[in-house]
Structures are given as structure tokens and as C-alpha cells.
Design an enzyme around this catalytic site. Structure first.
Site, PDB file in Angstrom:
ATOM      1  N   ASN A  12     -12.533  13.768  78.621  1.00 34.11           N
ATOM      2  CA  ASN A  12     -12.079  12.723  78.525  1.00 34.11           C
ATOM      3  C   ASN A  12     -11.330  12.521  77.546  1.00 34.11           C
ATOM      4  OD1 ASN A  12     -10.736   9.860  78.742  1.00 34.11           O
ATOM      5  ND2 ASN A  12     -12.365   9.198  78.668  1.00 34.11           N
ATOM      6  N   TRP A  13     -10.204  13.048  77.571  1.00 36.04           N
ATOM      7  CA  TRP A  13      -9.018  12.990  76.452  1.00 36.04           C
ATOM      8  C   TRP A  13      -8.068  11.552  76.404  1.00 36.04           C
ATOM      9  CZ3 TRP A  13      -5.591  17.935  78.339  1.00 36.04           C
ATOM     10  CH2 TRP A  13      -6.315  19.146  78.345  1.00 36.04           C
ATOM     11  N   LYS A  14      -9.004  10.942  76.901  1.00 32.93           N
ATOM     12  CA  LYS A  14      -8.140   9.180  76.861  1.00 32.93           C
ATOM     13  C   LYS A  14      -6.589   9.550  76.205  1.00 32.93           C
ATOM     14  CE  LYS A  14     -12.957   8.214  74.885  1.00 32.93           C
ATOM     15  NZ  LYS A  14     -13.432   7.370  74.062  1.00 32.93           N
ATOM     16  N   HIS A  99     -14.519   3.159  82.815  1.00 34.46           N
ATOM     17  CA  HIS A  99     -14.966   3.679  81.462  1.00 34.46           C
ATOM     18  C   HIS A  99     -14.763   2.552  80.132  1.00 34.46           C
ATOM     19  CE1 HIS A  99     -14.654   5.054  77.296  1.00 34.46           C
ATOM     20  NE2 HIS A  99     -14.987   6.107  77.716  1.00 34.46           N
ATOM     21  N   GLU A 101     -13.725   1.580  77.762  1.00 31.75           N
ATOM     22  CA  GLU A 101     -12.670   0.731  77.270  1.00 31.75           C
ATOM     23  C   GLU A 101     -11.578   0.408  78.476  1.00 31.75           C
ATOM     24  OE1 GLU A 101     -11.350   4.999  75.914  1.00 31.75           O
ATOM     25  OE2 GLU A 101     -13.112   5.069  74.492  1.00 31.75           O
ATOM     26  N   GLU A 171     -22.960   5.478  79.176  1.00 30.68           N
ATOM     27  CA  GLU A 171     -22.024   5.724  78.026  1.00 30.68           C
ATOM     28  C   GLU A 171     -22.457   4.616  77.103  1.00 30.68           C
ATOM     29  OE1 GLU A 171     -18.817   8.598  78.173  1.00 30.68           O
ATOM     30  OE2 GLU A 171     -17.966   6.758  79.296  1.00 30.68           O
ATOM     31  N   GLY A 177     -17.459   7.285  70.511  1.00 31.23           N
ATOM     32  CA  GLY A 177     -16.406   7.460  69.216  1.00 31.23           C
ATOM     33  C   GLY A 177     -17.844   7.322  67.667  1.00 31.23           C
ATOM     34  N   SER A 214     -20.295  10.241  71.528  1.00 31.84           N
ATOM     35  CA  SER A 214     -20.650  11.399  70.520  1.00 31.84           C
ATOM     36  C   SER A 214     -21.835  12.432  71.085  1.00 31.84           C
ATOM     37  CB  SER A 214     -20.753  10.330  69.349  1.00 31.84           C
ATOM     38  OG  SER A 214     -20.264   9.445  69.201  1.00 31.84           O
ATOM     39  N   GLY A 235     -15.523  12.248  74.416  1.00 26.58           N
ATOM     40  CA  GLY A 235     -14.854  12.335  74.307  1.00 26.58           C
ATOM     41  C   GLY A 235     -13.740  13.184  72.958  1.00 26.58           C
ATOM     42  N   GLY A 236     -14.088  12.608  72.008  1.00 29.84           N
ATOM     43  CA  GLY A 236     -13.360  13.277  70.391  1.00 29.84           C
ATOM     44  C   GLY A 236     -13.807  14.848  70.914  1.00 29.84           C
TER      45      GLY A 236
END
Ligand code: PGA
Length: 257
Positions: A12-14, A99, A101, A171, A177, A214, A235-236
Site C-alpha cells: 500500500n503506497w498510500k 483502511h 486511515e 490491521e 506506521g 509495521s 505500507g512503509g
């Protein structure tokens, strides 16, 4: 002999990447996985909408592309929104729904998420439904009731046949994150609970349940070895091709055991 495992590894590149950095990133991933045995590993990336076309062009044969969000109406006067049909027509395979967010920053309720899920299932997209508890919900002992409520609402009008087309991502919000992933035991416990609750709801219980929050090249092996963890939403660590490829390699090796 136990059945061999299959995995889904999703990045997930956000709200990151430009058309040119997205091209570099997906090309790096494509190159990095060239020699891996991915017969039982699905790989997907979720770029921002504006970079989906360029990523599709450079993804190569083994990387599917998805959208990070969708709207539930098919078309019309909804400025700024993108429908599931449009995402499907653009060549995407997946869409993320709910998600954390989206839930927290954009105030998406379980009801809106259910509408999006239904809309995605009208197309050929595979929806990845994201669920998870916040830190305060966990600390106050409400993890299971939060997950139950998220699943109950999302699945209320989804038939068992439709539920077989879904993927779930567990999640925990406190792990996203933060650099603090759930332990393998915490994650396994939650995944097992989700599978049991799907059975209570009369839905398909063998659907993939991905862990997100994470995930790194270092903890991927422990997490992916758990019996109810069928992959990861990252993500990251998906923004650097080296770490993302390393997680895919771990899944490929585990799938061969
Ligand atoms: P993270 O994000 O891997 O950076 O924790 C996961 C996600 O939001 O899907």
C-alpha cells in the site's frame, strides 16, 4: 502431508510516489522477483490513482495492481470520487476498502464501508476489506467486539458465494506506521478469531486473511509462518523495492515448504 501454503503480499503506497518514482519502484520490484518461484504467491501494489496507469504499464507479468479506495456509486455528480467500475476498467485487480486511515481521517463508517464492498463485488475486482482495533480499544479489552462489529456490518448483505471472492486484512491501528508490529501470537490470535467469526456469520472461512501493521523484512518470516496468516499488507516497507522484494522472497520460500 499438509497442504502447501499460498500467500498474498500487497504493498500500500498510500499518498506517495510521482509517476516517475512509481515507475522506478514497480520496475525494481518486477526485476527483483524475476527469479523467485511465485507459483503460490500473489503480489499486488496499490499506487495513488494518478499513477495506476503507469504502474500497470511497467508491472510485468506477476504484479497485480489495485486502488487504495473507491466510491460506491457507479457514476454521476460526485466530484473527486472514483467508482469501482472505473477502477476495474482501468485494469486493476484489487481495491482496498476500509483502511484505517479512511476510517479515521476521512470518517468512513462501517455502513459506508459495506456499501463500498457491495459496489466492488458488482465488478470483477477483488476487495480487500481492512479491519482492526485502535490502541484504546485493545487496552480497554474491546478488540473482539470491535472486530465483530466491523465484520457484522461489512458482511450483512454479502452472500456466502460473494464472501469467497474477498480478502480480509487485519490491521491493528496501533501497529500501522508505528514500527511496533503485533507479535506473531497476537496476530495469529486475531486472525483465528476472524476466521471463527466468519464461520459464525455463515461466510466463507478459507478466504485469505492478511496481516498489516509495521511488517518489515525482519519480522515477515515470523508473521507469515502463522497458520492463519495468509499474507501481508505493507505500507512503509513497500516503498523500497529491496525490502518489499525481501518480504516476497520470504513468502515464496515458505510457500515451498
Ligand atoms: P505500515 O502500513 O506497514 O507502514 O505499518 C500498513 C498499512 O497501512 O497498510
Amino acid at each position: 502431508m499438509t497442504k502447501k501454503r499460498s500467500y498474498c503480499i500487497a504493498g500500500n503506497w498510500k499518498m506517495n510516489t510521482t509517476p516517475s518514482s512509481a515507475t522506478t519502484l514497480v520496475s525494481g520490484i518486477s526485476h527483483g522477483i524475476e527469479n523467485l518461484n511465485l507459483s503460490r504467491v500473489r503480489v499486488a501494489v496499490f499506487p495513488p490513482f494518478i499513477n495506476i496507469n503507469t504502474v500497470l504499464e511497467h508491472a510485468g507479468g506477476h504484479i497485480a495492481v489495485g486502488a487504495q479506495n473507491c466510491y460506491y456509486e457507479p457514476n454521476g455528480a460526485f466530484t473527486g470520487e472514483v467508482s469501482c467500475g472505473m477502477i476495474d476498467d482501468a485494469g486493476c485487480t484489487y481495491v482496498l476498502i476500509g483502511h484505517s486511515e479512511r476510517r479515521t481521517i476521512f470518517k468512513e463508517s462501517n455502513t459506508v464501508i459495506e456499501l463500498k464492498l457491495k459496489a466492488a463485488l458488482q465488478t470483477s475486482l477483488t476487495p480487500i476489506l481492512c479491519i482492526g482495533e485502535t490502541l484504546s480499544e485493545r487496552q480497554s479489552g474491546n478488540t473482539w467486539s470491535v472486530l465483530q462489529e466491523q465484520l457484522n456490518t461489512a458482511f450483512q448483505t454479502i452472500t456466502p458465494e460473494q464472501s469467497a471472492r474477498l480478502v480480509i486484512a487485519y490491521e491493528p491501528v496501533w501497529a500501522i506506521g508505528t514500527g511496533v508490529a503485533a507479535t506473531k501470537d497476537e496476530a495469529q490470535e486475531a486472525h483465528h478469531f476472524i476466521r471463527k467469526h466468519l464461520s459464525v456469520l455463515g461466510k466463507e472461512t478459507s478466504i485469505p486473511i492478511l496481516y498489516g501493521g509495521s511488517v518489515t523484512a525482519d519480522n515477515a518470516r515470523d508473521l507469515l509462518s502463522q497458520p492463519d496468516i495468509d499474507g501481508a499488507l505493507i505500507g512503509g516497507a513497500s516503498l523500497k523495492h529491496e525490502s518489499f522484494v525481501s518480504i516476497i522472497r520470504t513468502a515464496a520460500l515458505l510457500s515451498e515448504n
